[in-house]
Design a protein around this motif. Structure first.
Motif, PDB file in Angstrom:
ATOM      1  N   ASP A 145       0.753  -1.081  -0.274  1.00 54.91           N
ATOM      2  CA  ASP A 145       0.238  -0.398  -0.068  1.00 54.91           C
ATOM      3  C   ASP A 145       1.091   1.234  -0.231  1.00 54.91           C
ATOM      4  O   ASP A 145       0.828   2.381  -0.457  1.00 54.91           O
ATOM      5  N   SER A 174      -4.646   2.390  -0.677  1.00 59.25           N
ATOM      6  CA  SER A 174      -3.672   2.809  -2.296  1.00 59.25           C
ATOM      7  C   SER A 174      -4.938   2.334  -2.927  1.00 59.25           C
ATOM      8  O   SER A 174      -5.597   1.659  -2.817  1.00 59.25           O
ATOM      9  N   LYS A 201      -5.803  -0.240  -5.491  1.00 56.09           N
ATOM     10  CA  LYS A 201      -4.795  -2.274  -4.975  1.00 56.09           C
ATOM     11  C   LYS A 201      -5.653  -2.261  -3.637  1.00 56.09           C
ATOM     12  O   LYS A 201      -6.295  -3.333  -3.190  1.00 56.09           O
ATOM     13  N   THR A 202      -5.907  -2.030  -2.574  1.00 62.92           N
ATOM     14  CA  THR A 202      -6.416  -2.033  -1.218  1.00 62.92           C
ATOM     15  C   THR A 202      -8.196  -2.391  -1.293  1.00 62.92           C
ATOM     16  O   THR A 202      -9.060  -1.694  -1.942  1.00 62.92           O
ATOM     17  N   THR A 203      -8.299  -3.523  -1.214  1.00 62.62           N
ATOM     18  CA  THR A 203      -9.430  -3.530  -1.161  1.00 62.62           C
ATOM     19  C   THR A 203     -10.557  -3.476  -0.137  1.00 62.62           C
ATOM     20  O   THR A 203     -10.280  -2.782   1.184  1.00 62.62           O
TER      21      THR A 203
END
Length: 239
Positions: free
Chosen positions: A46, A175, A178-180
């Protein structure tokens, strides 16, 4: 001891973003006495290390005596550019090989000191829970205005959780792209379950359009748009 080079980003947009973060931490310090903060990603990758470095440098630039601690002892020094010239670090202190003072490095940024991670430890959690870590925390609090811990992602290891319950506040890094959502919720729940003081999230890797959408007046003074508004107002009055 070597002086370590702290890289800085000269982007006006990034400086504006970190100025806002510095302001918020300054307010928390004034209102609640906060001085120690964990910066950790929700998930690996992240970008929390970049955020931690930039935030620590911004605090130091504001005149605050700041120390940045690389608490990720699961990676070797070879994988971290900042640690290339560091011979000893946090792990060496925690294992009793070095004194605390010998692992605190000066940097090329005025008011900013740095504690590298040191050599890899197979199970750093037991050392992070140790009395020596408590001693280091107390000593650093006496010497620095701000203490920034750069820790591994909360969903990847227990390390950040251990430190988060012993500092004033924790900031998650997520991020874009990217970060779920699941990862963000799990990270926040992990911290709140142990009563860590989670104060917010820094969103990393946003593009220009996304930043402008949230902060449309970010360049109000940079581009002297206030002057343009005054000129338009004067023309309107003449008519």
């Amino acid at each position: 001891m070597n002086t370590l080079d702290i890289y800085k980003n000269d982007s006006f947009i990034l400086k504006d973003a970190f100025d806002q973060a510095v302001m918020n931490l300054h307010i928390l310090k004034k209102q609640h006495g906060y001085k120690s903060f964990v910066i950790c990603g929700c998930e690996a990758g992240d970008g929390n290390t970049t955020i931690a470095i930039s935030l620590a440098a911004a605090l130091a630039d504001s005149g605050w005596k700041t120390v940045l601690i690389d608490g990720d002892m699961r990676k070797k020094n070879d994988y971290k550019r900042l640690n290339e010239n560091a011979k000893e670090g946090l792990s060496d202190y925690l294992m009793g090989r070095s004194a605390l003072g010998s692992v605190i490095y000066d940097t090329t940024t005025e008011n900013l000191s740095y504690i590298p991670c040191g050599e890899l430890i197979d199970n750093p959690v037991r050392f992070l829970c140790s009395a020596k870590m408590d001693e280091a925390r107390d000593e650093l609090a006496k010497s620095f205005d701000f203490i920034i811990y750069d820790m591994p992602a909360i969903n990847a290891a227990l390390d950040a959780k251990v430190i988060a319950v012993n500092v004033d506040a924790t900031i998650l890094v997520s991020s874009i792209g990217k970060t779920t959502k699941k990862g963000l919720i799990e990270a926040a729940n992990t911290l709140t379950e142990v009563n860590a003081n989670l104060i917010g999230t820094i969103i990393n890797k946003t593009d220009m359009d996304q930043y402008v959408a949230c902060h449309e007046d970010y360049d109000y003074f940079q581009n002297e748009r206030y002057a343009k508004k005054i000129k338009k107002s004067k023309k309107a009055k003449r008519k």
